[in-house]
Design an enzyme around this catalytic site. Sequence first.
Site, mmCIF file in Angstrom:
data_model
loop_
_atom_site.group_PDB
_atom_site.id
_atom_site.type_symbol
_atom_site.label_atom_id
_atom_site.label_comp_id
_atom_site.label_asym_id
_atom_site.label_seq_id
_atom_site.Cartn_x
_atom_site.Cartn_y
_atom_site.Cartn_z
ATOM 1 C CB CYS A 20 -5.538 -2.992 4.127
ATOM 2 S SG CYS A 20 -5.521 -4.407 5.182
ATOM 3 C CB CYS A 78 -8.796 -4.765 7.888
ATOM 4 S SG CYS A 78 -6.752 -5.090 8.659
ATOM 5 C CB SER A 79 -9.438 -0.019 6.474
ATOM 6 O OG SER A 79 -9.564 0.081 7.442
ATOM 7 C CB CYS A 80 -3.503 -1.869 7.020
ATOM 8 S SG CYS A 80 -3.813 -2.779 8.485
#
Lengths: 95, 217
Positions: free
Chosen positions: B120, B123-125
């Site tokens: 991702c 962000c950090s999906c």
Amino acid sequence: MKPRFRTGQPVTVLQAWPRTHCRTPFYCRGKTGIIERLCGAFRNPQELAYSGEGLPKSPLYRVRFRQQDLWPGYRGKSEDTVDIELYEFWLEPAA
Amino acid sequence: MATHETHGQHDHNHAHDHAPLPDRDGAWSDAQYLEAAVRELLLEKGILTADEIRRQIEAMDRRSPEQGARVVARAWVDPGYRQRLLQDGTAAVRELGIEIEPVHLIVVENTEREHNLVVCTLCSCYPRNLLGLPPDWYKARAYRSRAVSEPRTVLAEFGTAIPDHVAVRVHDSTADMRYMVLPRRPSGTEGMGEAELAALISRDSMIGVVTLAPPKP
């Protein structure tokens, strides 16, 4: 909302630079790829981020880009790809 | 025998081989103040109870890659399930009692010709309901920027050499989908049952940074 694009169709990402929250990575703006699939319809994150309703929902696609089209001097193989989820309002038919 | 008081000034019934460790209680960030303020308001207005919040945190901490491994093992032994998983990941994991919505799951399959890698960049999906909390490196800027621009080099740093005849497919998890890789079943596992197979499947193989080696004899 009827989806504007079909799987396999070439599309180009808008060269837009809105000064708001959005989910379109810089590295694909202005680049051309192929619709990999339609993911469904989802609320607009550019409005959701500011307490808006994000309606009407927008079709969301996965667009497949060839790595060598994204990165000049890409050092992998020509078959390598990146798939990116993009909302319909960020896409136009490829010229 | 002394009663156990706060550490630092108690009488000892155990040996210490290190200097006292400093507490890491720095000043709060704005986000910490915001979280506390919102949480206290929710409690004060009776919208949530402290026990509900605690239970939810406990449930979130309980998520682990074992859920994802269960899904992969089922797909390896059951061709019909594998097909449903690739067709509609959200519905297929629900069959095993795993709820992924409001986001949707796309499962991508490693084959002889394709290797998949999930990132991702924004962000950090991450599919937390299947894999637990994301590792720190997954959230780091270095992985997020390099996984899309030089995936083969990143894979090599994880010890994963991708042959020239195999295409690398990176999936940038930018919006409402979440991704899990269906790794290739290693050789030497032909006689194994689902539980035994699940124990072989690592978190990182379901992110796509590694492949699975045959089990040691």
